[in-house]
Design a protein around this motif. Structure first.
Motif, PDB file in Angstrom:
ATOM      1  N   PHE A  44      -8.957   5.031   3.013  1.00 18.41           N
ATOM      2  CA  PHE A  44      -9.461   3.990   2.413  1.00 18.41           C
ATOM      3  C   PHE A  44      -8.157   3.812   0.882  1.00 18.41           C
ATOM      4  O   PHE A  44      -8.400   2.596   0.491  1.00 18.41           O
ATOM      5  CB  PHE A  44     -10.491   4.382   2.138  1.00 18.41           C
ATOM      6  CG  PHE A  44     -11.619   4.136   3.095  1.00 18.41           C
ATOM      7  CD1 PHE A  44     -12.523   3.563   2.893  1.00 18.41           C
ATOM      8  CD2 PHE A  44     -11.603   5.372   3.612  1.00 18.41           C
ATOM      9  CE1 PHE A  44     -13.563   2.895   3.901  1.00 18.41           C
ATOM     10  CE2 PHE A  44     -12.957   4.858   4.653  1.00 18.41           C
ATOM     11  CZ  PHE A  44     -13.713   4.127   5.051  1.00 18.41           C
ATOM     12  N   ASP A  45      -7.185   5.015   0.567  1.00 15.69           N
ATOM     13  CA  ASP A  45      -6.118   4.543  -0.518  1.00 15.69           C
ATOM     14  C   ASP A  45      -4.976   3.988  -0.123  1.00 15.69           C
ATOM     15  O   ASP A  45      -4.486   3.714  -1.022  1.00 15.69           O
ATOM     16  CB  ASP A  45      -5.928   5.913  -1.716  1.00 15.69           C
ATOM     17  CG  ASP A  45      -7.623   6.472  -2.125  1.00 15.69           C
ATOM     18  OD1 ASP A  45      -8.552   5.161  -2.006  1.00 15.69           O
ATOM     19  OD2 ASP A  45      -7.744   7.743  -2.562  1.00 15.69           O
ATOM     20  N   LEU A  46      -4.872   3.794   1.348  1.00 15.81           N
ATOM     21  CA  LEU A  46      -3.641   3.528   1.638  1.00 15.81           C
ATOM     22  C   LEU A  46      -2.857   4.311   1.630  1.00 15.81           C
ATOM     23  O   LEU A  46      -1.398   3.624   1.397  1.00 15.81           O
ATOM     24  CB  LEU A  46      -3.411   1.901   1.225  1.00 15.81           C
ATOM     25  CG  LEU A  46      -4.550   1.165   1.522  1.00 15.81           C
ATOM     26  CD1 LEU A  46      -3.598  -0.677   1.009  1.00 15.81           C
ATOM     27  CD2 LEU A  46      -4.953   0.822   3.313  1.00 15.81           C
ATOM     28  N   ASP A 241      -4.104  -4.166  -7.012  1.00 14.08           N
ATOM     29  CA  ASP A 241      -4.832  -4.470  -6.132  1.00 14.08           C
ATOM     30  C   ASP A 241      -6.155  -3.515  -6.731  1.00 14.08           C
ATOM     31  O   ASP A 241      -5.741  -2.383  -6.318  1.00 14.08           O
ATOM     32  CB  ASP A 241      -4.861  -4.829  -4.795  1.00 14.08           C
ATOM     33  CG  ASP A 241      -5.854  -4.721  -4.439  1.00 14.08           C
ATOM     34  OD1 ASP A 241      -6.910  -5.261  -4.612  1.00 14.08           O
ATOM     35  OD2 ASP A 241      -5.787  -5.038  -2.319  1.00 14.08           O
ATOM     36  N   SER A 243      -9.268  -3.185  -5.721  1.00 18.92           N
ATOM     37  CA  SER A 243      -9.786  -3.010  -4.664  1.00 18.92           C
ATOM     38  C   SER A 243      -9.087  -1.649  -3.973  1.00 18.92           C
ATOM     39  O   SER A 243      -9.941  -0.823  -3.741  1.00 18.92           O
ATOM     40  CB  SER A 243     -10.040  -3.630  -3.726  1.00 18.92           C
ATOM     41  OG  SER A 243      -8.767  -4.776  -3.005  1.00 18.92           O
ATOM     42  N   TYR A 244      -7.414  -0.911  -4.499  1.00 17.82           N
ATOM     43  CA  TYR A 244      -7.692  -0.181  -3.969  1.00 17.82           C
ATOM     44  C   TYR A 244      -6.577   0.361  -4.880  1.00 17.82           C
ATOM     45  O   TYR A 244      -5.320   1.186  -4.471  1.00 17.82           O
ATOM     46  CB  TYR A 244      -6.140   0.049  -2.681  1.00 17.82           C
ATOM     47  CG  TYR A 244      -6.484  -0.667  -1.258  1.00 17.82           C
ATOM     48  CD1 TYR A 244      -7.196   0.768  -0.688  1.00 17.82           C
ATOM     49  CD2 TYR A 244      -7.144  -1.967  -0.977  1.00 17.82           C
ATOM     50  CE1 TYR A 244      -7.574  -0.719   0.395  1.00 17.82           C
ATOM     51  CE2 TYR A 244      -7.307  -2.622   0.605  1.00 17.82           C
ATOM     52  CZ  TYR A 244      -8.072  -2.206   0.995  1.00 17.82           C
ATOM     53  OH  TYR A 244      -8.822  -1.762   2.408  1.00 17.82           O
ATOM     54  N   HIS A 245      -7.183   0.976  -5.620  1.00 12.58           N
ATOM     55  CA  HIS A 245      -7.115   1.894  -7.366  1.00 12.58           C
ATOM     56  C   HIS A 245      -5.395   1.939  -7.335  1.00 12.58           C
ATOM     57  O   HIS A 245      -4.274   2.288  -8.001  1.00 12.58           O
ATOM     58  CB  HIS A 245      -6.382   3.541  -6.587  1.00 12.58           C
ATOM     59  CG  HIS A 245      -7.809   3.949  -5.639  1.00 12.58           C
ATOM     60  ND1 HIS A 245      -9.230   3.949  -6.708  1.00 12.58           N
ATOM     61  CD2 HIS A 245      -8.504   4.171  -4.974  1.00 12.58           C
ATOM     62  CE1 HIS A 245     -10.116   4.713  -6.653  1.00 12.58           C
ATOM     63  NE2 HIS A 245     -10.098   4.465  -4.550  1.00 12.58           N
ATOM     64  N   TYR A 249       1.550  -4.022  -3.765  1.00 15.62           N
ATOM     65  CA  TYR A 249       2.367  -3.853  -2.358  1.00 15.62           C
ATOM     66  C   TYR A 249       3.095  -4.549  -1.764  1.00 15.62           C
ATOM     67  O   TYR A 249       3.949  -3.917  -1.064  1.00 15.62           O
ATOM     68  CB  TYR A 249       1.165  -5.237  -1.223  1.00 15.62           C
ATOM     69  CG  TYR A 249      -0.705  -5.297  -1.302  1.00 15.62           C
ATOM     70  CD1 TYR A 249      -0.974  -3.943  -0.362  1.00 15.62           C
ATOM     71  CD2 TYR A 249      -1.548  -5.691  -1.917  1.00 15.62           C
ATOM     72  CE1 TYR A 249      -1.933  -3.804  -0.369  1.00 15.62           C
ATOM     73  CE2 TYR A 249      -2.784  -5.387  -2.054  1.00 15.62           C
ATOM     74  CZ  TYR A 249      -3.719  -4.962  -0.920  1.00 15.62           C
ATOM     75  OH  TYR A 249      -3.914  -4.749  -0.273  1.00 15.62           O
ATOM     76  N   LYS A 261      -1.110  -5.967   3.159  1.00 14.26           N
ATOM     77  CA  LYS A 261      -2.230  -7.042   2.594  1.00 14.26           C
ATOM     78  C   LYS A 261      -2.932  -8.012   3.563  1.00 14.26           C
ATOM     79  O   LYS A 261      -4.456  -7.568   3.593  1.00 14.26           O
ATOM     80  CB  LYS A 261      -0.939  -8.278   1.570  1.00 14.26           C
ATOM     81  CG  LYS A 261      -2.819  -8.148   0.483  1.00 14.26           C
ATOM     82  CD  LYS A 261      -1.788  -9.662  -0.259  1.00 14.26           C
ATOM     83  CE  LYS A 261      -2.539 -10.800  -1.002  1.00 14.26           C
ATOM     84  NZ  LYS A 261      -3.814 -11.730  -0.304  1.00 14.26           N
ATOM     85  N   SER A 264      -5.905  -4.967   5.082  1.00 11.51           N
ATOM     86  CA  SER A 264      -6.808  -3.999   4.003  1.00 11.51           C
ATOM     87  C   SER A 264      -7.139  -5.575   2.992  1.00 11.51           C
ATOM     88  O   SER A 264      -8.684  -4.574   2.942  1.00 11.51           O
ATOM     89  CB  SER A 264      -5.592  -3.391   3.254  1.00 11.51           C
ATOM     90  OG  SER A 264      -4.746  -4.217   2.551  1.00 11.51           O
ATOM     91  N   GLN A 265      -7.082  -6.513   3.371  1.00 12.20           N
ATOM     92  CA  GLN A 265      -7.938  -7.170   2.118  1.00 12.20           C
ATOM     93  C   GLN A 265      -8.901  -8.081   3.012  1.00 12.20           C
ATOM     94  O   GLN A 265      -9.667  -8.394   3.320  1.00 12.20           O
ATOM     95  CB  GLN A 265      -7.349  -8.144   1.377  1.00 12.20           C
ATOM     96  CG  GLN A 265      -6.385  -7.449   0.077  1.00 12.20           C
ATOM     97  CD  GLN A 265      -6.163  -8.465  -0.998  1.00 12.20           C
ATOM     98  OE1 GLN A 265      -5.537  -9.366  -0.979  1.00 12.20           O
ATOM     99  NE2 GLN A 265      -5.583  -7.800  -2.337  1.00 12.20           N
ATOM    100  N   ARG A 268     -10.538  -6.395   6.194  1.00 13.87           N
ATOM    101  CA  ARG A 268     -11.488  -6.058   5.707  1.00 13.87           C
ATOM    102  C   ARG A 268     -12.728  -6.912   5.329  1.00 13.87           C
ATOM    103  O   ARG A 268     -13.754  -6.934   6.118  1.00 13.87           O
ATOM    104  CB  ARG A 268     -10.936  -5.075   4.015  1.00 13.87           C
ATOM    105  CG  ARG A 268     -12.301  -4.478   3.704  1.00 13.87           C
ATOM    106  CD  ARG A 268     -12.348  -3.983   2.046  1.00 13.87           C
ATOM    107  NE  ARG A 268     -11.525  -5.472   1.268  1.00 13.87           N
ATOM    108  CZ  ARG A 268     -10.884  -5.348   0.448  1.00 13.87           C
ATOM    109  NH1 ARG A 268     -10.518  -4.009   0.185  1.00 13.87           N
ATOM    110  NH2 ARG A 268     -10.814  -6.629  -0.262  1.00 13.87           N
TER     111      ARG A 268
END
Length: 427
Positions: A44-46, A241, A243-245, A249, A261, A264-265, A268
């Protein structure tokens, strides 16, 4: 070992290990199991590669996307639920409310509507210019907020050739990427990245699937565009970003930033995923793409030649036909063949075109193209019916235009079917 394109079609994207399936496996699962919450948190944190929910990614899809990326000469790719979704994601990944995009006017009617109506409602402004624009005319279309240039290698159904190298030159001069829809040419006949394109899209529904079994799309990133060089233009890629801490990218993922991106964006949030089953069908199509495309082109040229010499036909457009206005660009970008689609007008106008199509026996009337089975369509009544007359002509679609997609049948049988239909409506 550097593989040639025919070998990539058959064996790219997936190499089974000892005891693993020879064919790309269908991972028909929505979710994936992990031993600890910490393991899943990394995804979830990539911070780790893997799968947790098929709405974002699926192993089957990624194997097929990897093959397409290899075929196009890109660094990464993703599959989408349709070609429309692919073009939407490719543009929306870098252009947002208040931004501007330049597109050629001859693009597929569905894409034109997506850009001119739906994305306009989202606050993105599009300027449509001729694919035959000069360098100066392309330059004149740019604005300070222009974020991308878009075109089709071979336009559907106008069959105009896109001067990829020229448009790439001007786009890069202004610090924006060139997005090219390569659906009709396929990577067998043209690899736009080699001519300067930055992002390539496909409707995999067409030649890549080739059998009318699955709707799908794909996006391939060349990995060549330097997003950080133009950081102010593309904050979505070059700033954190939240939304990913706070991941940035372009710095974390380098030449795979665009696809990461988009996955994941956009995937998603919009969920336009291609089903693993459809991805499996797409891969089957890819395995024979290099063989099928050659036959499509052979049949297209034979049919176009017949139509050009028939007095019952008012005009013919086929870029692979010597003397066609697009022949020069076709020889540059697609020297081994263009596509199997021929556009033409039947003498007598719109009514004659519709009467002609009704009398065809082998060629079916379908909202489809680039299939093993030959089909035809009257775009002004179907895919482009939402356009005004002015927009139709700008898109290269006259009211009498018939789009004929030559399949894999014997070309002489197709010609006989066309000849018979013309004979009936001219009695």
């Amino acid at each position: 070992m550097k593989k040639r394109i025919e070998t990539i079609c058959v064996q790219g994207g997936y190499t089974p290990k000892n005891g693993e399936p020879r064919q790309v496996p269908i991972i028909q699962s929505t979710t994936f199991k992990y031993d600890t919450s910490a393991d899943m948190a990394k995804l979830f944190d990539l911070e780790a590669e893997g799968y947790f929910y098929t709405r974002l990614q699926n192993p089957t899809n990624d194997m097929v996307a990897a093959k397409l990326a290899e075929l196009e000469g890109g660094t990464s790719g993703m599959l989408t639920s349709s070609g429309q979704a692919a073009n939407f994601f490719a543009v929306f990944n870098i252009a947002n409310c208040g931004d501007h995009v330049i597109s050629t006017s001859t693009i597929y009617g569905g894409t034109f509507n997506l850009f001119s109506v739906t994305m306009k409602k989202m606050g993105i402004d599009f300027t449509f210019i001729s694919p035959n624009s000069t360098e100066e005319e392309i330059e004149a279309a740019f604005r300070p907020n222009t974020k991308a240039v878009f075109g089709e290698t071979i336009a559907n159904p106008a069959l105009t050739m896109f001067d990829i190298e020229l448009f790439a030159k001007v786009a890069h001069k202004h610090g924006v990427p060139l997005i090219v829809d390569n659906t009709f040419a396929t990577p067998i006949n043209c690899r736009p990245i080699e001519w300067g394109a930055d992002i390539v899209t496909h409707s995999t529904t067409k030649y890549i699937d080739g059998h009318g079994t699955s709707v799908g799309g794909a996006i391939i990133d060349s990995g060549n565009f330097d997003w950080m060089k133009y950081a102010d233009k593309y904050p979505g890629l070059t700033t954190p970003d939240e939304s990913y801490h706070g991941i940035t990218y372009a710095t974390k993922f380098g030449n795979k930033a665009f696809i990461t991106k988009a996955t994941s964006q956009l995937m998603r949030d919009f969920g336009s995923i291609q089903s693993p089953q459809n991805a499996f069908y797409v891969n089957l199509g890819l395995e024979s793409l290099h063989v099928r495309v050659a036959r499509h082109c052979e049949n297209g040229l034979k049919v176009a030649t017949f139509l050009k010499n028939d007095p019952r036909i008012s005009w013919v457009t086929y870029p692979g036909l010597e003397g066609d206005k697009n022949y020069g660009l076709a020889q540059k970008y697609c020297p081994n063949g263009t596509c199997g689609v021929v556009s033409f007008g039947v003498k007598g106008g719109r009514a004659a075109a519709e009467a002609f199509m009704k009398e065809l026996k082998l060629v079916a009337i379908e909202t489809h193209v680039a299939d093993a089975k030959s089909c035809c369509l009257h775009p002004a009544s179907a895919t482009h019916r939402q356009m005004s007359d002015e927009e139709l002509y700008a898109a290269g679609v006259s009211p009498d235009l018939v789009r004929l997609s030559c399949g894999l049948e014997n070309a002489d049988d197709l010609i006989a079917d066309i000849d018979n239909a013309l004979t009936i409506i001219n009695k």
